[in-house]
Design a protein around this motif. Structure first.
Motif, PDB file in Angstrom:
ATOM      1  N   PHE A 227       0.792  -7.657  -0.829  1.00 15.18           N
ATOM      2  CA  PHE A 227       0.545  -6.464  -0.013  1.00 15.18           C
ATOM      3  C   PHE A 227       0.655  -6.820   1.466  1.00 15.18           C
ATOM      4  N   ALA A 228       0.060  -7.918   1.840  1.00 10.13           N
ATOM      5  CA  ALA A 228       0.117  -8.340   3.239  1.00 10.13           C
ATOM      6  C   ALA A 228       1.478  -8.905   3.613  1.00 10.13           C
ATOM      7  N   ARG A 229       2.158  -9.517   2.617  1.00  6.86           N
ATOM      8  CA  ARG A 229       3.448 -10.156   2.888  1.00  6.86           C
ATOM      9  C   ARG A 229       4.467  -9.736   1.822  1.00  6.86           C
ATOM     10  N   PRO A 230       5.030  -8.539   1.958  1.00  2.00           N
ATOM     11  CA  PRO A 230       5.961  -8.035   0.940  1.00  2.00           C
ATOM     12  C   PRO A 230       7.231  -8.864   0.805  1.00  2.00           C
ATOM     13  N   MET A 253       6.695   4.234  -0.024  1.00  2.00           N
ATOM     14  CA  MET A 253       6.615   5.519  -0.705  1.00  2.00           C
ATOM     15  C   MET A 253       5.195   5.798  -1.179  1.00  2.00           C
ATOM     16  N   ALA A 254       4.546   4.791  -1.772  1.00  2.00           N
ATOM     17  CA  ALA A 254       3.180   4.972  -2.272  1.00  2.00           C
ATOM     18  C   ALA A 254       2.222   5.307  -1.136  1.00  2.00           C
ATOM     19  N   ALA A 255       2.392   4.648   0.012  1.00  3.69           N
ATOM     20  CA  ALA A 255       1.512   4.904   1.150  1.00  3.69           C
ATOM     21  C   ALA A 255       1.754   6.289   1.744  1.00  3.69           C
ATOM     22  N   GLN A 256       3.025   6.657   1.942  1.00  2.00           N
ATOM     23  CA  GLN A 256       3.341   7.945   2.549  1.00  2.00           C
ATOM     24  C   GLN A 256       2.947   9.112   1.649  1.00  2.00           C
ATOM     25  N   GLU A 257       3.217   8.971   0.353  1.00  2.00           N
ATOM     26  CA  GLU A 257       2.939  10.057  -0.590  1.00  2.00           C
ATOM     27  C   GLU A 257       1.494  10.052  -1.090  1.00  2.00           C
ATOM     28  N   GLN A 258       0.748   9.005  -0.747  1.00  2.00           N
ATOM     29  CA  GLN A 258      -0.639   8.842  -1.177  1.00  2.00           C
ATOM     30  C   GLN A 258      -0.762   8.888  -2.707  1.00  2.00           C
ATOM     31  N   PHE A 259       0.205   8.259  -3.365  1.00  2.00           N
ATOM     32  CA  PHE A 259       0.166   8.180  -4.822  1.00  2.00           C
ATOM     33  C   PHE A 259      -1.033   7.351  -5.274  1.00  2.00           C
ATOM     34  N   LEU A 260      -1.618   7.735  -6.388  1.00  4.78           N
ATOM     35  CA  LEU A 260      -2.418   6.797  -7.160  1.00  4.78           C
ATOM     36  C   LEU A 260      -1.426   5.835  -7.799  1.00  4.78           C
ATOM     37  N   VAL A 261      -1.726   4.541  -7.776  1.00  2.00           N
ATOM     38  CA  VAL A 261      -0.781   3.551  -8.286  1.00  2.00           C
ATOM     39  C   VAL A 261      -1.500   2.586  -9.225  1.00  2.00           C
ATOM     40  N   PHE A 271      -5.989   0.585 -10.972  1.00  2.51           N
ATOM     41  CA  PHE A 271      -5.729   1.852 -10.291  1.00  2.51           C
ATOM     42  C   PHE A 271      -6.252   1.813  -8.854  1.00  2.51           C
ATOM     43  N   GLY A 272      -5.487   2.423  -7.950  1.00  2.00           N
ATOM     44  CA  GLY A 272      -5.911   2.475  -6.559  1.00  2.00           C
ATOM     45  C   GLY A 272      -4.870   3.134  -5.682  1.00  2.00           C
ATOM     46  N   HIS A 273      -5.040   3.004  -4.382  1.00  2.00           N
ATOM     47  CA  HIS A 273      -4.120   3.590  -3.413  1.00  2.00           C
ATOM     48  C   HIS A 273      -3.659   2.520  -2.428  1.00  2.00           C
ATOM     49  N   VAL A 274      -2.562   2.819  -1.727  1.00  2.00           N
ATOM     50  CA  VAL A 274      -1.960   1.897  -0.770  1.00  2.00           C
ATOM     51  C   VAL A 274      -1.972   2.533   0.612  1.00  2.00           C
ATOM     52  N   SER A 275      -2.359   1.764   1.609  1.00  2.00           N
ATOM     53  CA  SER A 275      -2.216   2.208   3.000  1.00  2.00           C
ATOM     54  C   SER A 275      -1.343   1.208   3.741  1.00  2.00           C
ATOM     55  N   LYS A 276      -0.746   1.667   4.829  1.00  2.00           N
ATOM     56  CA  LYS A 276       0.093   0.801   5.645  1.00  2.00           C
ATOM     57  C   LYS A 276      -0.684   0.343   6.869  1.00  2.00           C
ATOM     58  N   GLU A 277      -0.570  -0.952   7.188  1.00  2.00           N
ATOM     59  CA  GLU A 277      -1.246  -1.520   8.344  1.00  2.00           C
ATOM     60  C   GLU A 277      -0.237  -2.365   9.106  1.00  2.00           C
ATOM     61  N   ASP A 279       3.135  -3.862   9.785  1.00  2.00           N
ATOM     62  CA  ASP A 279       4.237  -4.167   8.878  1.00  2.00           C
ATOM     63  C   ASP A 279       3.745  -4.561   7.487  1.00  2.00           C
ATOM     64  N   ALA A 280       2.444  -4.528   7.298  1.00  2.00           N
ATOM     65  CA  ALA A 280       1.852  -4.933   6.027  1.00  2.00           C
ATOM     66  C   ALA A 280       1.241  -3.718   5.332  1.00  2.00           C
ATOM     67  N   TYR A 281       0.720  -3.971   4.127  1.00  2.00           N
ATOM     68  CA  TYR A 281       0.106  -2.914   3.339  1.00  2.00           C
ATOM     69  C   TYR A 281      -1.245  -3.415   2.826  1.00  2.00           C
ATOM     70  N   ARG A 282      -2.081  -2.478   2.431  1.00  2.00           N
ATOM     71  CA  ARG A 282      -3.397  -2.824   1.913  1.00  2.00           C
ATOM     72  C   ARG A 282      -3.662  -2.001   0.661  1.00  2.00           C
ATOM     73  N   PHE A 283      -4.255  -2.639  -0.329  1.00  2.00           N
ATOM     74  CA  PHE A 283      -4.591  -1.961  -1.578  1.00  2.00           C
ATOM     75  C   PHE A 283      -6.062  -1.593  -1.581  1.00  2.00           C
ATOM     76  N   HIS A 284      -6.343  -0.356  -2.009  1.00  2.00           N
ATOM     77  CA  HIS A 284      -7.706   0.157  -2.073  1.00  2.00           C
ATOM     78  C   HIS A 284      -8.034   0.485  -3.533  1.00  2.00           C
TER      79      HIS A 284
END
Length: 292
Positions: A227-230, A253-261, A271-277, A279-284
């Motif tokens: 997530f931090a280093r795609p 796509m998951a972050a923009q669409e706020q998909f459950l993933v 199960f959770g969601h993704v946010s963008k931080e 150039d990296a991403y974070r899983f919730h």
């Protein structure tokens, strides 16, 4: 004096997506001595794991039941008996979920690596485990794994574990295999091609009413790292550059669409969601839901 428990609870977790119910099932986990990343120094990997309070790199292996429109699909089949005693627990968890193999109408695969497809067929008898099911997979998967040319270039380990295993597992289903390019592949389930990890690697978007769940296959193998280093790729990636690009596309796509993933190597049930931080991403991770 009461004895403490010596077994874990079943690896079964239900999640409602509109009128569709998705049940996460654990096949177990594996730890390997082989190096699994291509472009991540061991010290950096260990630092990331330690920061997440993990002392070993263990890969969860998940599968999912999809109940939709009176039909039942199994997404992935687990590892069978190919990859050691910490894996191969999908049959027991199917039973714990109240499902018999013959109840399954459709087996969907994200791709044909052994931790996803080696539970298709009994390796000793050659019989199908899912006697009533069709096998549904992207057209590029059998095209690749049944091709002798890429097999000839693989290491001896990958020839046996990937190419030969896939052929043995899929052979009994060839008369009931349906391939696709994209689009709806099961009621309420749409294929999103995600090539790179393998030529036909596929994510699946489940939609019902306002609810959406993206099951992204092997987009993420090591949550503490990727997530931090795609850009970090895996040794089994058939096209590492494409795998990294696909990972960024799917995470974006998951972050923009706020998909459950969720995914096959997310920590169960995943199960959770993704946010963008940046150039990296974070899983919730999603909190436990009761009732589901």
């Amino acid at each position: 004096m009461i004895a403490p428990p010596d077994t874990q609870i079943p690896g079964v977790y239900h999640r409602r997506i509109g009128d569709i119910v998705v049940t996460a099932l654990s096949d177990g986990y594996f730890v390997t001595e082989r190096e699994m990343t291509r472009n991540l120094p061991e010290a950096e990997r260990n630092q990331a794991l330690a920061a997440a309070f993990r002392d070993t790199l263990a890969f969860s292996v998940n599968a999912f039941l999809i109940y939709s429109k009176g039909r039942l699909a199994l997404l992935e089949t687990g590892s069978g008996k190919y990859l050691g005693p910490t894996l191969g627990h999908l049959p027991a968890n199917l039973e714990a979920a109240g499902v018999a193999p013959d109840d399954i109408d459709t087996v969907l695969l994200t791709h044909m690596h052994p931790d996803h497809s080696a539970g298709l067929t009994d390796m000793e008898t050659g019989r199908r485990h899912f006697g009533n099911a069709e096998l549904v997979v992207h057209e590029n998967e059998p095209r690749h794994w049944f091709d002798d040319e890429p097999m000839s270039r693989a290491s001896d380990l990958y020839k046996q574990l990937h190419f030969q295993m896939t052929r043995e597992q899929v052979q009994p289903y060839l008369d009931r295999m349906r391939t696709f390019v994209d689009g709806e592949v099961f009621p309420g389930v749409r294929a999103i091609p995600s090539a790179g990890h393998t030529p036909g690697h596929t994510s699946y978007l489940i939609e019902s009413g306002k609810d959406r769940l993206l099951i992204w296959g092997d987009t993420i193998h090591i949550p503490e790292v990727q997530f931090a280093r795609p850009e970090i790729t895996m040794v089994p990636d058939t096209d590492p550059d494409a795998a990294a690009a696909t990972r960024r596309r799917i995470l974006e796509m998951a972050a923009q669409e706020q998909f459950l993933v969720t995914g096959m190597h997310m920590h169960f049930p995943g199960f959770g969601h993704v946010s963008k931080e940046g150039d990296a991403y974070r899983f919730h991770p999603e909190a436990w839901r009761l009732p589901f």
